[in-house]
Design an enzyme around this catalytic site. Structure first.
Site, PDB file in Angstrom:
ATOM      1  N   ASP A  94      -1.971  -2.348   9.584  1.00 53.17           N
ATOM      2  CA  ASP A  94      -1.994  -2.445   8.124  1.00 53.17           C
ATOM      3  C   ASP A  94      -2.550  -3.776   7.614  1.00 53.17           C
ATOM      4  OD1 ASP A  94      -0.931   0.075   7.870  1.00 53.17           O
ATOM      5  OD2 ASP A  94       1.125  -0.596   7.531  1.00 53.17           O
ATOM      6  N   LYS A 154       0.824  -1.206   0.000  1.00 51.55           N
ATOM      7  CA  LYS A 154       0.000   0.000   0.000  1.00 51.55           C
ATOM      8  C   LYS A 154       0.860   1.258   0.000  1.00 51.55           C
ATOM      9  CE  LYS A 154       0.914   0.979   4.513  1.00 51.55           C
ATOM     10  NZ  LYS A 154       1.616   2.185   5.008  1.00 51.55           N
TER      11      LYS A 154
END
Length: 321
Positions: A155, A21
């Site tokens: 995350d 990401k």
């Protein structure tokens, strides 16, 4: 998946890929009494994937190896293969909640930079959760897997979800954002990592030295989501923000040079991703991104064109051996 032969143990391999990401925005609050920081961030899953192949074994326990197909220089990074590895922890959690858990070997193909601010370890964990769920026929929903993912780090739930999302709290309170239009980036990776806790400590030190009292973040700039929804790179370039960026540059001053080189060769904006040291350079379109990556490679930089958003963790194969 082919039928198993009766009367003998038959190994099964489930292979899952999960994306890294980029933090398109990251607002960081003050140091809390519990030692953490509240954040408000926009996560974008990009087309750079980790892969985990989970294979059932007759021998109990969890083992981990790194695939030789990994694109990282494995001699330059220190990846734990024991209980300190997030994928190992994910498999252990799944074994605890699965009625038919076996031993499992995890082979990880590393492509997302280690300690690079892109959530590579978190992608490994997300892929492992999904792979073990399928391997052991646990039957957990995505929501249940996301709940387990949150135990492994902020995350991990996002790598399971993918796409675009707003993260609040410690980054683990996720709200999917309707932003399917593509934006194009060039990722410039470093041959070193940065410790996320050290980057946060450096930000606290810089703020204290300046007498800055950061406010608790309550949300993200709606202009960022509007730009992402429309795939409007020009509008997005004006609202990229990362409160950790100056701390990362304080620890690794060469990041400032990387950002400058990128913008002088066609990037319309650049940002350190998360705690760094990966730099994400925004390009007008896919053609511009490829040209920018090639230009930076001529400087000897490790640069890769990617796009986002992309889906979260998903099974790519499920076979009996």
């Amino acid at each position: 998946m082919t039928a198993a032969r009766p009367g003998r143990f038959t190994a099964r391999t489930v292979r899952v890929k999960a994306p890294g990401k980029v933090n398109v925005s990251l607002d960081v609050g003050p140091l809390r009494p519990d030692g953490y920081h509240s954040v408000a961030s926009v996560y974008l899953a990009v087309s750079l994937y980790e892969e985990v192949a989970a294979t059932s074994t007759e021998t109990p326990g969890i083992t981990v190896s790194i695939s030789p197909d990994s694109t990282l220089d494995l001699d330059a990074v220190d990846i734990p293969l024991d209980g300190n590895n997030l994928a190992y922890k994910a498999a252990a959690i799944m074994a605890d909640v699965s009625e038919h858990a076996t031993g499992v070997h995890l082979e990880i193909t590393k492509r997302v930079p280690v300690a690079g601010g892109m959530g590579g370890g978190s992608a490994d964990a997300a892929a492992t959760l999904l792979a073990c769920d399928a391997l052991w026929n646990s039957g957990l929903s995505r929501e249940e897997l996301a709940h387990l993912a949150a135990e492994l780090g902020a995350d991990v739930p996002f790598s399971l979800l993918g796409g675009t999302a707003v993260g609040l709290g410690l980054g683990d309170k996720l709200s999917p954002a309707l932003a399917k239009a593509q934006t194009h980036w060039v990722l410039v990776t470093a041959d070193y990592g940065l410790s996320t806790p050290e980057v946060y400590r450096t930000l606290d030190r810089l703020r204290e030295a300046e007498g800055v009292e950061a406010a608790e973040p309550t949300g993200v700039d709606p202009q960022i989501l509007t730009a992402l929804r429309g795939g409007d790179a020009e509008a997005l370039s004006r609202v990229l923000v990362n409160d950790l960026q100056r701390a990362s540059i304080e620890l690794a001053p060469s990041l400032r040079d990387t950002l400058g080189i990128g913008e002088s060769h066609g990037a319309i904006a650049g940002i350190v991703s998360g705690s760094g040291p990966t730099v994400a350079l925004l390009a007008d379109d896919s053609v511009a991104a490829e040209a920018l990556a090639e230009a930076l490679q001529r400087y000897g930089l490790s640069a890769l064109a990617v796009h986002g958003p992309v889906p979260g963790a998903r099974i790519v194969s499920d076979t009996l051996i």
